[in-house]
Design an enzyme around this catalytic site. Structure first.
Site, mmCIF file in Angstrom:
data_model
loop_
_atom_site.group_PDB
_atom_site.id
_atom_site.type_symbol
_atom_site.label_atom_id
_atom_site.label_comp_id
_atom_site.label_asym_id
_atom_site.label_seq_id
_atom_site.Cartn_x
_atom_site.Cartn_y
_atom_site.Cartn_z
ATOM 1 N N LYS A 12 0.857 -1.199 0.000
ATOM 2 C CA LYS A 12 0.000 0.000 0.000
ATOM 3 C C LYS A 12 0.884 1.236 0.000
ATOM 4 O O LYS A 12 2.036 1.217 0.448
ATOM 5 C CB LYS A 12 -0.943 0.035 1.217
ATOM 6 C CG LYS A 12 -0.261 0.203 2.594
ATOM 7 C CD LYS A 12 -0.090 1.642 3.044
ATOM 8 C CE LYS A 12 0.611 1.727 4.401
ATOM 9 N NZ LYS A 12 1.696 2.609 4.525
ATOM 10 N N ASP A 137 -2.086 -1.120 10.354
ATOM 11 C CA ASP A 137 -2.332 -1.140 8.901
ATOM 12 C C ASP A 137 -3.017 -2.427 8.431
ATOM 13 O O ASP A 137 -3.454 -2.517 7.280
ATOM 14 C CB ASP A 137 -1.002 -1.037 8.124
ATOM 15 C CG ASP A 137 -0.378 0.346 8.234
ATOM 16 O OD1 ASP A 137 -1.072 1.284 8.663
ATOM 17 O OD2 ASP A 137 0.817 0.469 7.881
HETATM 18 O O1 C5P Z 1 0.407 -0.268 14.794
HETATM 19 P P1 C5P Z 1 1.836 -0.491 14.458
HETATM 20 O O2 C5P Z 1 2.435 -1.622 15.257
HETATM 21 O O3 C5P Z 1 2.084 -0.646 13.011
HETATM 22 O O4 C5P Z 1 2.596 0.830 14.896
HETATM 23 C C1 C5P Z 1 3.988 0.882 15.076
HETATM 24 C C2 C5P Z 1 4.308 2.063 15.957
HETATM 25 O O5 C5P Z 1 4.033 3.274 15.262
HETATM 26 C C3 C5P Z 1 3.468 2.132 17.233
HETATM 27 O O6 C5P Z 1 4.071 1.411 18.261
HETATM 28 C C4 C5P Z 1 3.459 3.625 17.517
HETATM 29 O O7 C5P Z 1 4.645 3.996 18.160
HETATM 30 C C5 C5P Z 1 3.490 4.243 16.131
HETATM 31 N N1 C5P Z 1 2.142 4.618 15.661
HETATM 32 C C6 C5P Z 1 1.517 5.755 16.194
HETATM 33 N N2 C5P Z 1 0.268 6.093 15.748
HETATM 34 C C7 C5P Z 1 -0.356 5.368 14.802
HETATM 35 C C8 C5P Z 1 0.262 4.228 14.233
HETATM 36 C C9 C5P Z 1 1.513 3.900 14.699
HETATM 37 O O8 C5P Z 1 2.074 6.445 17.045
HETATM 38 N N3 C5P Z 1 -1.567 5.745 14.394
#
Ligand code: C5P
Length: 294
Positions: A12, A137
């Site tokens: 994506k 995601d």
């Molecule tokens: O959700 P995911 O594990 O992909 O996110 C990785 C990191 O990115 C999270 O631990 C967070 O620190 C940051 N993040 C965030 N806000 C989001 C998505 C991700 O702060 N909406």
């Protein structure tokens, strides 16, 4: 019941990404339009007697529990107390640590494929709830197409197909930590934010030039500070005829929009002399991703 399944897992890009604020759970509140392109990993899953075994032709990603595909398989097998295990093989085409959801799309594909292979009968919404436990995601990757994603990214509102877009993706030879990019985000350092309503209106009219004008990603303010080369890649793509160039997700990959496939391919050849990870891609069309079941 069949014993194995193969499925494509598309990358994506974020056509727009705005951070609306910081949440009490540490995540950031987002409004982002995600869009699948035809750069795909291919995933083969086979039932085995026990355990979860991951193999890949790539040496760049972990093959243990750190890998989201393994976590997805574990979550589903544990939740449904399914006897037996799975062998997963990932043919990796999407660059790792690129801002293209390579890990999330593999996990989404594992959830979709296991749901089918094990005849679990989960709805898309049920898979999305499980996916959201593993990564923000993943719910979008399960839905596919193009969608407005809010919350921490996991609330997915599908958009009808818009213009068919042709991109050059350029991944510089390093990765950025998503967590670090978000941690360093400061709204006062953002000078231009994408505007959602004009974007969606242009999308619905299939007005590619206006879509290009409305594309934007506020996380560039962090990532370009960390790696100024990202700006140089954007500038280079624009000089080669791109009508817009933005970083995808938390980066570092730049997605440069070209008027057509030929222009994107030519730019990939030109920029490929400097960057070995250049890809000419286009919007994924709605054909079924489950290719083969035996
Ligand atoms: O959700 P995911 O594990 O992909 O996110 C990785 C990191 O990115 C999270 O631990 C967070 O620190 C940051 N993040 C965030 N806000 C989001 C998505 C991700 O702060 N909406």
């Amino acid at each position: 019941m069949s014993n194995q399944i193969s499925i494509l897992a598309p990358a994506k890009i974020n056509l727009t990404l705005d951070v609306l604020g910081k949440r009490s759970d540490g995540y950031h509140e987002l409004a982002t339009v995600m869009h699948q392109v035809d750069l795909c990993d291919r995933i083969h899953i086979q039932r085995i007697e026990a355990g979860i075994v991951l193999d890949s032709d790539s040496r760049e990603m972990p093959l243990d529990r750190e890998n989201l595909a393994v976590q997805a398989a574990a979550l589903l097998l544990e939740r449904f107390r399914s006897g037996g295990g799975v062998h997963i093989f990932i043919e990796k085409k999407i660059p790792v640590g690129a801002g293209l959801a390579g890990g999330s799309t593999d996990a989404a594909a594992v959830l979709t494929a296991l749901n089918q292979l094990l005849d679990l009968g989960c709805s898309l919404e049920e898979l999305q709830l499980m996916g959201a436990e593993l990564g923000s995601d993943i719910p979008f990757c399960l839905a596919g197409g193009t969608a407005l994603c809010t919350g921490r990214g996991e609330i997915v509102q599908p958009l009808a197909p818009g213009p068919r877009l042709h991109f050059l993706l350029v991944k510089p030879p390093y990765s950025l930590s998503t967590a670090r990019v978000y941690q360093n985000y400061r709204p006062e350092r953002v000078f231009s934010r994408p505007r959602l309503e004009p974007f969606i209106s242009a999308w619905q009219r299939c007005d590619m030039m206006e879509v290009a004008r409305q594309m934007g990603n506020v996380l560039e303010s962090v990532s370009i500070e960390m790696k100024p080369e990202i700006q140089a890649i954007k500038d280079q793509a624009l000089a080669l005829g791109a009508i817009a160039a933005i970083m995808s997700g938390s980066g570092p990959t730049v997605a440069a929009l070209f008027p057509g496939a030929e222009e994107a391919r030519e730019a990939a050849v030109r920029m490929g002399k400097q960057y070995c990870q250049c890809y000419a891609v286009c919007s994924l069309t709605g054909e079924s991703l489950v290719e083969r079941q035996s």
